[in-house]
Design a protein around this motif. Structure first.
Motif, short mmCIF file in Angstrom:
data_model
loop_
_atom_site.label_atom_id
_atom_site.label_comp_id
_atom_site.label_asym_id
_atom_site.label_seq_id
_atom_site.Cartn_x
_atom_site.Cartn_y
_atom_site.Cartn_z
N TYR A 52 -12.71 0.14 -0.48
CA TYR A 52 -13.26 1.33 -0.15
C TYR A 52 -12.39 2.39 0.35
N ALA A 53 -10.96 2.35 0.10
CA ALA A 53 -9.97 3.30 0.63
C ALA A 53 -10.13 4.40 -0.33
N SER A 54 -10.09 5.63 0.15
CA SER A 54 -10.44 7.09 -0.64
C SER A 54 -9.15 7.75 -0.67
N ASN A 55 -8.06 7.68 0.10
CA ASN A 55 -6.99 8.43 -0.06
C ASN A 55 -5.72 7.66 0.43
N SER A 56 -4.32 8.16 0.14
CA SER A 56 -3.21 7.17 0.36
C SER A 56 -3.13 7.02 1.78
#
Length: 84
Positions: free
Chosen positions: A67-71
């Motif tokens: 579920y990570a949405s950005n670096s």
């Protein structure tokens, strides 16, 4: 109005990936096909991501959870370990 097959036309939500035909922004399978789901560990999925492995964490970082949405969700590799 008539009923028919339809699919989600917006961008996939951040933290998810969606292929064309998904029924919602979380990538659930739609009546016209489509697929998607949570972004897998090791990757991040900004809104609109179309493949689960489109954006990998930068070298020297890792992401152990989905579920990570950005670096910035990618964590620095601990000393003594190799992360790619």
């Amino acid at each position: 109005a008539s009923k028919g097959n339809s699919s989600y036309t917006g961008l996939c939500f951040g933290g998810y990936w969606c292929s064309e035909g998904a029924k919602d922004g979380k990538g659930n399978r739609g009546p016209l096909g489509g697929d998607g789901g949570p972004c897998p560990p090791g990757y991040y999925c900004p809104p609109g991501t179309r493949s689960p492995r489109e954006f990998s964490c930068p070298p020297g970082t890792y992401q152990a959870r989905p579920y990570a949405s950005n670096s910035s969700s990618c964590l620095t590799c601990p000393a003594g370990y190799f992360c790619r």
